[in-house]
Write a protein that holds these residues in place. Structure first.
Motif, PDB file in Angstrom:
ATOM      1  N   UNK A 380       0.922  -1.210   0.474  1.00  0.00           N
ATOM      2  CA  UNK A 380      -0.007   0.206  -0.134  1.00  0.00           C
ATOM      3  C   UNK A 380       1.117   1.193   0.151  1.00  0.00           C
ATOM      4  N   UNK A 381       1.823   0.643   1.046  1.00  0.00           N
ATOM      5  CA  UNK A 381       2.789   2.538   1.246  1.00  0.00           C
ATOM      6  C   UNK A 381       3.229   2.751  -0.625  1.00  0.00           C
ATOM      7  N   UNK A 382       3.843   1.194  -1.249  1.00  0.00           N
ATOM      8  CA  UNK A 382       4.311   1.246  -2.789  1.00  0.00           C
ATOM      9  C   UNK A 382       3.702   2.013  -3.157  1.00  0.00           C
ATOM     10  N   UNK A 383       2.291   1.858  -3.500  1.00  0.00           N
ATOM     11  CA  UNK A 383       1.060   2.841  -4.170  1.00  0.00           C
ATOM     12  C   UNK A 383       1.660   4.219  -4.379  1.00  0.00           C
ATOM     13  N   UNK A 384       1.429   4.594  -2.802  1.00  0.00           N
ATOM     14  CA  UNK A 384       1.292   6.095  -2.498  1.00  0.00           C
ATOM     15  C   UNK A 384       1.714   6.090  -2.808  1.00  0.00           C
ATOM     16  N   UNK A 385       3.889   5.650  -2.644  1.00  0.00           N
ATOM     17  CA  UNK A 385       4.423   6.614  -3.834  1.00  0.00           C
ATOM     18  C   UNK A 385       5.140   6.612  -4.857  1.00  0.00           C
ATOM     19  N   UNK A 386       4.251   5.613  -5.760  1.00  0.00           N
ATOM     20  CA  UNK A 386       4.745   5.667  -6.637  1.00  0.00           C
ATOM     21  C   UNK A 386       3.067   6.475  -7.154  1.00  0.00           C
ATOM     22  N   UNK A 387       1.629   6.524  -6.688  1.00  0.00           N
ATOM     23  CA  UNK A 387       0.690   7.635  -7.183  1.00  0.00           C
ATOM     24  C   UNK A 387       1.947   9.181  -7.176  1.00  0.00           C
ATOM     25  N   UNK A 388       2.671   9.201  -6.093  1.00  0.00           N
ATOM     26  CA  UNK A 388       2.797  10.754  -6.061  1.00  0.00           C
ATOM     27  C   UNK A 388       3.604  11.084  -6.810  1.00  0.00           C
ATOM     28  N   UNK A 389       4.825  10.286  -7.418  1.00  0.00           N
ATOM     29  CA  UNK A 389       4.954  10.540  -8.719  1.00  0.00           C
ATOM     30  C   UNK A 389       4.843  10.636  -9.812  1.00  0.00           C
ATOM     31  N   UNK A 390       3.633   9.458 -10.459  1.00  0.00           N
ATOM     32  CA  UNK A 390       3.146   9.409 -11.420  1.00  0.00           C
ATOM     33  C   UNK A 390       1.971  10.600 -11.188  1.00  0.00           C
ATOM     34  N   UNK A 391       1.309  11.349 -10.534  1.00  0.00           N
ATOM     35  CA  UNK A 391       0.843  12.493 -10.283  1.00  0.00           C
ATOM     36  C   UNK A 391       1.464  13.717 -10.366  1.00  0.00           C
ATOM     37  N   UNK A 392       2.511  13.695  -9.932  1.00  0.00           N
ATOM     38  CA  UNK A 392       3.271  14.319 -10.431  1.00  0.00           C
ATOM     39  C   UNK A 392       3.408  15.263 -11.567  1.00  0.00           C
ATOM     40  N   UNK A 393       4.158  13.724 -12.233  1.00  0.00           N
ATOM     41  CA  UNK A 393       4.316  13.515 -13.193  1.00  0.00           C
ATOM     42  C   UNK A 393       3.542  14.522 -14.034  1.00  0.00           C
ATOM     43  N   UNK A 394       2.414  14.126 -14.357  1.00  0.00           N
ATOM     44  CA  UNK A 394       1.391  14.692 -15.027  1.00  0.00           C
ATOM     45  C   UNK A 394       1.086  16.064 -14.790  1.00  0.00           C
ATOM     46  N   UNK A 395       1.452  16.942 -13.844  1.00  0.00           N
ATOM     47  CA  UNK A 395       1.298  18.649 -13.953  1.00  0.00           C
ATOM     48  C   UNK A 395       2.467  18.939 -14.860  1.00  0.00           C
ATOM     49  N   UNK A 396       3.203  18.780 -15.159  1.00  0.00           N
ATOM     50  CA  UNK A 396       4.149  18.497 -16.303  1.00  0.00           C
ATOM     51  C   UNK A 396       3.172  18.772 -17.404  1.00  0.00           C
ATOM     52  N   UNK A 397       2.648  17.335 -17.703  1.00  0.00           N
ATOM     53  CA  UNK A 397       1.987  17.919 -19.438  1.00  0.00           C
ATOM     54  C   UNK A 397       0.396  18.346 -19.004  1.00  0.00           C
ATOM     55  N   UNK A 419       1.624   5.747 -12.476  1.00  0.00           N
ATOM     56  CA  UNK A 419      -0.090   5.924 -12.621  1.00  0.00           C
ATOM     57  C   UNK A 419      -1.021   4.367 -12.594  1.00  0.00           C
ATOM     58  N   UNK A 420      -0.430   4.101 -14.081  1.00  0.00           N
ATOM     59  CA  UNK A 420      -1.411   2.360 -14.038  1.00  0.00           C
ATOM     60  C   UNK A 420      -0.841   1.300 -13.339  1.00  0.00           C
ATOM     61  N   UNK A 422       1.121   1.418 -11.320  1.00  0.00           N
ATOM     62  CA  UNK A 422       1.508   1.472  -9.568  1.00  0.00           C
ATOM     63  C   UNK A 422       0.577   0.924  -9.161  1.00  0.00           C
ATOM     64  N   UNK A 423      -0.799   0.816  -9.738  1.00  0.00           N
ATOM     65  CA  UNK A 423      -1.743   0.057  -9.205  1.00  0.00           C
ATOM     66  C   UNK A 423      -1.721  -1.317  -9.018  1.00  0.00           C
ATOM     67  N   UNK A 424      -1.074  -1.997  -9.524  1.00  0.00           N
ATOM     68  CA  UNK A 424      -0.549  -3.666  -9.494  1.00  0.00           C
ATOM     69  C   UNK A 424      -0.003  -3.374  -7.831  1.00  0.00           C
ATOM     70  N   UNK A 425       1.167  -2.511  -7.392  1.00  0.00           N
ATOM     71  CA  UNK A 425       1.219  -2.490  -5.808  1.00  0.00           C
ATOM     72  C   UNK A 425       0.107  -2.399  -4.828  1.00  0.00           C
ATOM     73  N   UNK A 426      -1.171  -1.437  -5.322  1.00  0.00           N
ATOM     74  CA  UNK A 426      -2.424  -1.577  -5.004  1.00  0.00           C
ATOM     75  C   UNK A 426      -2.853  -2.975  -4.780  1.00  0.00           C
ATOM     76  N   UNK A 427      -2.780  -3.894  -6.192  1.00  0.00           N
ATOM     77  CA  UNK A 427      -3.487  -4.602  -6.492  1.00  0.00           C
ATOM     78  C   UNK A 427      -2.501  -5.509  -5.456  1.00  0.00           C
ATOM     79  N   UNK A 428      -1.453  -5.876  -5.228  1.00  0.00           N
ATOM     80  CA  UNK A 428      -0.883  -6.768  -5.151  1.00  0.00           C
ATOM     81  C   UNK A 428      -0.931  -6.200  -3.185  1.00  0.00           C
ATOM     82  N   UNK A 464      11.809   4.795 -13.246  1.00  0.00           N
ATOM     83  CA  UNK A 464      11.741   5.998 -13.095  1.00  0.00           C
ATOM     84  C   UNK A 464      12.364   6.972 -14.693  1.00  0.00           C
ATOM     85  N   UNK A 465      13.894   5.830 -15.184  1.00  0.00           N
ATOM     86  CA  UNK A 465      14.252   6.156 -16.094  1.00  0.00           C
ATOM     87  C   UNK A 465      13.798   6.756 -17.511  1.00  0.00           C
TER      88      UNK A 465
END
Ligand code: HEA
Ligand code: HEA
Ligand code: CUA
Ligand SMILES: [Cu+2]
Lengths: 585, 221, 221
Positions: A380-397, A419-420, A422-428, A464-465
């Protein structure tokens, strides 16, 4: 009624139904949930392996992939010792099917299908879905859609190769892609899937509105149920639009209309508008259930009420509303009127706010908790941190000028995998968390933790790369980056990503092994292994047909952890403290 | 990380990049804050026997704060972006230099006005994949497509515009530095999408004049 | 019943207010008296309502597409395309609208417990629906004859797609109606229990109500 009596009753129940009625054409929401789970896990292997091929091609373009030689030309060209070289048309088919499968046949069946079916009746304390037959139908129609989609791999011309967005006119005329039947099957499969999820969502909404246990008011529902509720409404209203668009596309292909074909007077951009009008709600359909289960799991393992329950619920509703008016952010440079671009930028920026609220409330939930780092918690924590990164990169676009540059580059690919995927983390997380309730056995915690660490590392190593590539201008959907001089200096990143992706894939073996082994030989799970509050944990494990021994009565919200009313640090929703609750400590 | 941005050689590229940097810093700070807080909490509040979690359901003031602040930041970002966007995509500065870019599977067909000085007439001079422009001159692009959607992408110009069949889309850029730059296609357009690319030659005025005299003047088409 | 007795025992959990921080942050309002949640409507009714919601979105998609083309083209219908039979279809519209009235009256009848009347009205409804479909089919036949086909133009494409989808819905509704008719005939519905009838009525009303919109757009606008 005593527990043994219940066990006995459910026992009898099982003898009535034969194998077929119990495991195949079951009407029991729990069994249907399990069926969705197995289907989804099967498909994640397919979709993932396709991704592995994509990665190979990008790192070592036009070199033979080991063990692919058996596929006939022209799909794969034979390379030395049993290898096979991926030609461009096949590459396009690979990522198209990878995306289609991952989104429509992995995340949707598991996050919505599995947990929607399994959890909604249990969490709101009822015996089953409102329409069990419809529920069964929904699964089997979904299964048919899956088969149709898979069958397109074996038709002449191969599967769809126009990207998962299938932009017209590319997708509207066979000669443009060289794919004929495959694209039709793609369309038909999604049309069928539309019916399936329509049935599903109707069922969810009706059940939640009408069948909550006594005392289970709307604002005592676990956030998982809230998220599934909102998701179902989005599904109900978004998919028909896709259906309409798909029907028109199919007509363009087989009935000679030209809705999207300019030389017949058609409008290519119309497809994009219709697709994204569905498409953006769709991405929130994918992420909302993930947010829901994350909220529940964070609260449970922080032994602390969720922070800002109402804010969480309302932010999901806000997301649902806003997701209807942001679709244009996928079309900034599509030739759409630039003024519209500005408008969609505004709405897109605004939709980040409710997500912000969620992230911060998750932090608030951790604050002052008594945190148990179990495997569900870690994921769950993994999902939060991934969503954070994915969400923030969404701001660029979201910022139109910046998007001019990063549109259709790997920056986008990075964004949406965070984000998508990353959902796999919530799934697990959800699978590890509810596995005991679903199958009556515990999963191996040690293996699960290894699985988490490896997945987390290699996930970030893989995605990330991609931001770097995007910044360098690396386009999406190209099968050979080394054709471009300005990308040559970045190629080593592609290699790095691919190696990391292969490891990511390999790490999933820990999950598969753990999952299968625990199914057969995991140690028996007690009723409430995580000491959680929500109703499903006060049902027997695994819950019998009809779920509860006695109709549960709900006295409080789902997150009363560490409540001063009782001495243990959890307080089930259906626990009756009577008049004068003795206040220990 | 940002040093990987391709060298910017356009007039508006600078603005776009500075927006990119701005968002980069905002998001970086947000990311670090959130992550650090999270990790600190995970350590500080890890399970200890005998300790009991604080029983609270939230805090309205906090909710308001962390709704307002991001909202404010984002709105400001949107407003800043809007002006640049208008400059790049909405207002095409007037110019006497016009070039046609017509995409087709899988080539860029570049056409210059012929003797009659008008585009789209059949005396246009056409080239495949090579676009020659003088430096410091506003280039007016007429972007179209023959078959499917393509996307005309010049990384070094921070320029991108889809080429939509059945439409003519007017766009512009102005180069600030002579050189040879790649112009790939950025929208999936079929099996030849990868490798569909051309070259942009930005030339000094007299270089360009020389080239134009040789190629544009009286070129038997 | 067991619950009701427990229900009477519970009351406000004795937790001091300062720790529960109610209001927007969440927290627990005083528990309402525990009773089975009163159903706001029957499951079937809700389900059909949602089905209609989805259907509405589906047609909204098609109508949106229609408007895009309609607004984009100055002359509509396009030249050299046969005109649509406005008058006949207009009359047909009235027939269909009538069928909505009859089915509503039918529902009223069953509520009053007059099954005979119900049967009469339902047969009227079914008849109206059938006539509508027949006339539509006939008109289509003529139009095809005049050379308006799916592929003859966008106009034809839109016409057959939208109107065709609606016709299919009418057909579906008709089947449903006949099933319900059968059940009504075998006296399954009473003044207390007529959900099956009610839902069928909803769907029918929707299909009918949709028609004037489509007629107005596709035929008149
Ligand atoms: C689950 C799926 C999911 C989710 C949740 C999102 C969330 C968001 N997406 Fe994403 N998106 C996709 C899936 C998703 N996206 C996919 C699949 C594509 C590609 C489709 C394709 O072309 O193939 C895509 C593409 C895409 C584009 C098109 C890019 C292009 O093609 O050029 C854009 C543009 O605006 C965008 C924006 C956003 C934004 C602003 C959010 C926001 O909702 C994010 C909000 C969250 C946060 C911002 C983080 C938490 C907030 C805080 C910590 C507060 C502080 C933050 C600030 C002050 C900045 N997305
Ligand atoms: C839910 C959605 C989802 C998920 C989970 C993923 C997961 C992954 N994706 Fe996906 N991807 C998309 C959605 C998703 N993707 C979409 C929408 C696109 C856009 C397509 C388009 O442009 O049209 C895309 C495109 C896309 C691209 C860009 C292609 C291109 O533009 O040219 C790439 C390239 O790296 C990629 C890679 C990966 C990888 C490495 C994973 C990994 O996370 C996968 C890991 C999982 C497994 C590997 C399977 C399980 C493992 C086993 C069964 C063990 C055995 C395996 C091994 C030993 C290897 N994806
Ligand atoms: Cu042309 Cu991609
Ligand atoms: Cu979007």
């Amino acid at each position: 009624m005593s527990e043994t009596a219940a066990a006995h009753a459910s026992h009898e129940h099982h003898q009535e139904l034969g194998f077929l009625r119990t495991y195949i054409f079951s009407l029991d929401h729990k069994m249907i949930g399990r069926q969705f789970l197995f289907m989804g896990l099967l498909m994640i292997v397919v979709g993932g392996l396709l991704a592995m091929l994509v990665r190979w091609e990008l790192a070592w373009p036009e070199t033979p992939v080991p063990g692919l030689g058996f596929i006939p030309e022209p799909y794969i060209y034979p390379g030395d010792h049993g290898g096979g070289i991926i030609p461009p048309p096949t590459y396009n088919a690979l990522f198209t099917m990878h995306a289609t499968i991952m989104i429509f046949f992995v995340v949707m069946p598991i996050m919505v299908g599995t947990f929607g079916n399994f959890l909604i009746p249990l969490m709101i304390g009822t015996r089953d879905m409102a329409f069990p037959k419809l529920n069964m139908l929904s699964f089997w129609i979904g299964a048919i859609a899956t088969c149709v989609m898979l069958s397109s791999f074996f038709v002449p011309g191969g599967p769809a190769a126009g990207g998962w967005t299938s932009y017209a006119p590319l997708s509207a005329r066979p000669q443009y892609t060289g794919v004929d039947l495959g694209q039709d099957l793609w369309i038909i499969s999604l049309l069928i899937l539309g019916v399936s999820s329509l049935m599903g969502s109707i069922n969810y909404i009706t059940t939640i509105i009408n069948m909550r246990a006594p005392g289970m008011t709307y604002f005592r529902m676990p956030l998982t149920v809230w998220s599934l509720f909102v998701t179902a409404i989005l599904l109900l209203l978004a998919l028909p639009v896709l259906t309409a668009a798909l029907a028109m596309l199919l007509f363009d292909r087989i009935a000679g209309t030209s809705f999207f074909l300019p030389d017949g007077g058609g409008q290519p951009l119309l497809w994009q508008h219709m697709f994204w009008f569905f498409g953006h709600p769709e991405v929130y359909i994918l992420v909302l259930p993930a947010m829901g289960v994350t909220s529940d799991i964070l609260s449970t393992f922080s032994r602390k009420p969720i922070f800002g329950y109402h804010a969480m619920a309302f932010s999901m509703i806000a997301i649902a509303f806003l997701s209807w008016i942001v679709w244009g952010h996928h079309m900034f440079v599509s030739g759409m009127n630039p003024l519209l671009g500005t408008a969609f930028m505004m709405t897109t920026m605004v939709i980040a706010v409710p997500s912000a609220i969620k992230v911060f409330n998750w932090l608030g939930t951790l604050w002052g908790g008594n945190i148990r780092l179990t495997s569900p918690m870690l994921f769950a924590l993994g999902f939060v941190s991934n969503f954070l990164i994915g969400g923030l990169s969404g701001i660029f676009m979201a910022s139109t000028p910046v998007d001019i540059f990063i549109h259709d580059t790997y920056y986008i690919v990075a964004h949406f995998h965070y984000v998508v995927a990353g959902i796999i983390f919530a799934l697990f997380a959800a699978v590890y968390y509810w596995f005991p309730k679903m199958f009556g056995r515990r999963m191996n915690e040690g293996l699960a933790k290894i699985h988490f660490v490896l997945t987390y590392i290699f996930f970030n190593g893989t995605f990330f790369p991609m931001h770097f590539l995007g910044i360098a201008g690396h386009m999406r959907r190209i099968y050979n980056p080394t054709q471009y001089e300005f990308l040559l200096p970045m190629q080593h990143w592609n290699v790095f990503i691919t190696i990391s992706a292969l490891c990511l894939g390999a790490s999933q073996i820990f999950f598969l092994v753990n999952f299968i082994w625990s199914l057969i030989a995991g140690k028996k799970a007690e009723r409430n292994p995580w000491q959680a509050n929500t109703l499903e944990w006060s049902a027997p494990t695994p819950p019998p047909h009809g779920n509860f021994e006695v109709q549960p009565v709900v006295y409080r919200g789902p997150y009363e952890y560490s409540s001063p009313e009782v001495k243990e640090d959890w307080l089930p929703q259906d626990k009756n403290l009577g008049v004068a609750a003795v206040r220990t400590h | 990380m940002l040093q990987w941005l391709p060298e910017d050689v356009s007039t508006f590229g600078q603005e776009i990049d500075s927006l990119f940097y701005l968002i980069y810093y905002i998001t970086a700070v947000t990311f670090i804050l959130v992550t650090v807080v999270m990790v600190v909490f995970l350590i500080k509040y890890r399970e200890q026997s005998g300790r009991r979690a604080t029983y609270t359901h939230g805090n309205t003031t906090l909710e308001i704060i962390w709704t307002i602040i991001p909202a404010a930041i984002l709105i400001v970002l949107a407003l800043m972006s809007a002006s640049t966007w208008a400059k790049v995509k909405r207002h095409v500065p007037d110019t006497d230099f016009e070039v046609g870019v017509t995409a087709k599977q899988f080539n860029w067909e570049i056409s210059y006005p012929g003797p009659d000085g008008k585009l789209g007439t059949d005396d246009d001079v056409k080239f495949d994949n090579d676009l020659h422009v003088p430096v410091h001159k506003v280039v007016r692009l007429v972007i179209a497509s023959r078959d499917v959607i393509h996307s005309f992408f010049i990384p070094n110009m921070r320029f991108k515009q889809d080429a939509v069949p059945g439409r003519q889309i007017i766009n512009w850029f102005e180069a600030t530095k002579p050189g040879k730059y790649e112009l790939p296609c950025a929208e999936l357009c079929g099996f030849g999408h990868s490798g569909m690319k051309g070259w942009l030659f930005v030339m000094t005025p007299d270089e360009y004049k020389k080239w134009a005299d040789e190629n544009l003047a009286a070129k038997p088409q | 019943m067991a619950q009701s007795s427990t229900a009477r025992k519970i009351d406000e959990p004795s937790v001091p207010l300062e720790v529960r921080r109610p209001g927007f942050g969440g927290g627990e309002p005083p528990p309402p008296p525990v009773r089975p949640n009163a159903q706001i409507a029957s499951n079937a009714w809700l389900a059909v309502l949602m089905l209609l919601g989805a259907e509405a979105m589906f047609f909204a998609g098609l109508i949106g597409a229609f408007l895009v083309f309609r607004i984009a083209s100055p002359i509509w219908p396009p030249p050299f395309q046969p005109r649509l039979p406005i008058e006949v279809t207009g009359a047909n519209t009235l027939i269909l609208l009538a069928s909505a009235v009859t089915i509503r009256l039918g529902l009223r009848a069953i509520q009053r417990g007059e099954p005979a009347r119900l049967m009469r009205l339902m047969s009227w409804t079914a008849a109206a629906g059938t006539i509508f479909l027949l006339i539509q089919g006939f008109e289509w036949f003529r139009l095809l004859h005049f050379g308006l086909t799916l592929s003859s133009s966008i106009y034809g494409g839109l016409f057959y797609t939208i109107i065709g989808c609606h016709a299919l819905h009418v057909f579906g509704a008709l089947i449903w109606l006949l099933v319900v008719f059968q059940k009504a005939h075998s006296g399954k519905y009473t003044r207390e229990n007529y959900v099956g009838l009610q839902t069928c009525g909803m769907y029918w009303t929707f299909v009918v109500g949709l028609w004037p919109v489509l007629y107005g757009l596709v035929y008149l606008y």
